[in-house]
Design an enzyme around this catalytic site. Structure first.
Site, PDB file in Angstrom:
ATOM      1  CG  ASP A   1       6.118  -5.417   3.997  1.00  0.00           C
ATOM      2  OD1 ASP A   1       6.337  -4.198   4.182  1.00  0.00           O
ATOM      3  OD2 ASP A   1       6.993  -6.286   4.141  1.00  0.00           O
TER       4      ASP A   1
ATOM      5  CG  ASP B   1      11.907  -1.876   5.233  1.00  0.00           C
ATOM      6  OD1 ASP B   1      12.603  -1.445   6.163  1.00  0.00           O
ATOM      7  OD2 ASP B   1      12.239  -2.853   4.548  1.00  0.00           O
TER       8      ASP B   1
HETATM    9  N1  GLY Z   1      11.059  -4.047   2.563  1.00  0.00           N
HETATM   10  C1  GLY Z   1      12.097  -4.998   2.481  1.00  0.00           C
HETATM   11  C2  GLY Z   1      13.171  -4.625   1.549  1.00  0.00           C
HETATM   12  O1  GLY Z   1      13.316  -3.487   1.169  1.00  0.00           O
HETATM   13  O2  GLY Z   1      13.909  -5.514   1.183  1.00  0.00           O
END
Ligand code: GLY
Length: 383
Positions: A104, A165
């Site tokens: 992330d 994601d």
């Molecule tokens: N990227 C993690 C979420 O959307 O909760």
């Protein structure tokens, strides 16, 4: 005049007013969510330990800075740049600590360091963003052709996991390729996107959250429901990461398959958006408990607006209409424009099976604000 202009102008006026006082009140914070009294927390709080993954390296820490850059771009007020850099500069510390950093880094540094560099030419931000891009590229598994998600799940190492994601995180790689003229970054991004296209999107356009690959051979092992209702379900925020995420890949590469993949995931969403525009956390969840996720709603809306910008005139309006249905439901029924809460968007849920539900999240506000600017035609391309 565009048919949505009067409404978007009015919402932008409210956004400016709200973020004006909220940003002043939370000058030194990196907020994620609000407490029972509506006050933002601080993920940069020095009391949080480094090995906690919800501290300075918490994956959403880029969104508060992102909101402030959106406001800077809109209002040209220097104070927003100054406040946005509080998050960006504090997060640099994550590189030194290293442990706990994850895929992330795109969500963390694209709306902060990359946005800063693009809008102001800040050299320090360029260095930070390139550093983050190299860390992200280092997570690529060349046999399975995927970027490894997370570091652990329930205390277990998960070297073969990839998640939907990450289609957002790879925008950092596209940026790095364009900035350095080194195509390695783009190759990694597109190989990952191709893997996701093949293994995550079902034929009906619904999307898996987690796919596990054998990290030695690259073969698919199985999928997991992740933050959605269960295996085989359709986590709405994941649908949003897919729709918008494939549009990011399409914009950076021009590859038709990515636009088609975004449209497949979008058409599935459009067929499932409830009449009242309020989005559940999973399109395949049971009737009760009827958890909502306003955050997933805003991500989907942003993705639909991205598609609208890239399709022929005849097609545009259906995507815009669907996005507006969602955004109006947020504005009229799920937004808090008062001083009772530091957050605008209410009723966000992290995961179907985990508490809390119906809370606030800075990234819901981010995607709501970004979508409104996008609809008004005054956004800058953060991703
Ligand atoms: N990227 C993690 C979420 O959307 O909760």
């Amino acid at each position: 005049m565009d048919s949505y202009q009067a409404w978007t102008d009015e919402v932008i006026h409210r956004i400016r007013e709200k973020i004006g006082w909220v940003s002043e009140k939370n000058r030194d914070r990196i907020p994620y969510t609000t407490d029972a009294d509506g006050n933002y927390d601080d993920r940069g709080d020095q009391e949080r330990e480094w090995n906690q993954d919800d501290g300075l390296n918490w994956w959403t820490n880029g969104f508060w800075g992102g909101i402030l850059w959106l406001l800077y771009h809109d209002t040209k007020q220097e104070r927003y740049a100054e406040l946005a850099r509080v998050s960006e500069y504090r997060m640099e510390e994550c590189f030194e600590q290293f442990y706990g950093l994850h895929h992330d880094v795109g969500f963390m540094f694209q709306p902060t360091a990359v946005a800063d560099y693009r809008l102001t030419g800040n050299e320090r931000s360029r260095r930070t963003a390139l550093h983050a891009a190299n860390l992200l590229a280092g997570r690529f598994n060349p046999v399975g052709k995927f970027i490894r998600a997370w570091n652990q799940s329930d205390g277990q190492d998960v070297p073969g996991w990839a998640i939907i994601d990450c289609m957002f995180n790879i925008s950092l790689l596209y940026w790095a390729a364009e900035e350095t003229k080194d195509p390695r970054f783009r190759h990694i991004a597109t190989m990952h996107a191709d893997t996701v296209m093949e293994h995550f999107i079902r034929t009906d356009g619904s999307v898996k959250h987690i796919v596990e690959f054998n990290p030695e051979t690259g073969e698919e092992v199985r999928s997991y429901g992740g933050q959605g209702y269960g295996e085989g379900s359709s986590w709405t925020r994941g649908q949003g990461w897919a729709v918008y995420g494939f549009m990011i890949s399409y914009r950076h590469t021009g590859k038709q398959e990515y636009l088609d993949a975004a449209k497949r995931a979008a058409h599935y969403c459009m067929a499932n958006i409830p009449e009242d525009g309020i989005i559940p956390i999973d399109f395949r969840q049971p009737e009760e408990p009827a958890w909502e996720d306003s955050c997933g709603a805003c991500v989907i809306a942003g993705g639909l607006l991205e598609i609208a910008e890239c399709v022929p005139a005849l097609e545009k309006e259906s995507y815009r209409k669907a996005a507006v249905r969602i955004l109006k439901a947020i504005d009229q029924r799920r937004a808090d424009w008062t001083r009772d809460s530091d957050a605008i968007v209410q009723n966000c849920s992290g995961a179907y099976h985990n508490c809390p539900h119906h809370t606030t999240m800075t990234y819901a506000d981010y995607f709501f604000i970004e979508a409104i600017y996008k609809l008004r035609g005054v956004d800058f391309k953060v991703w």
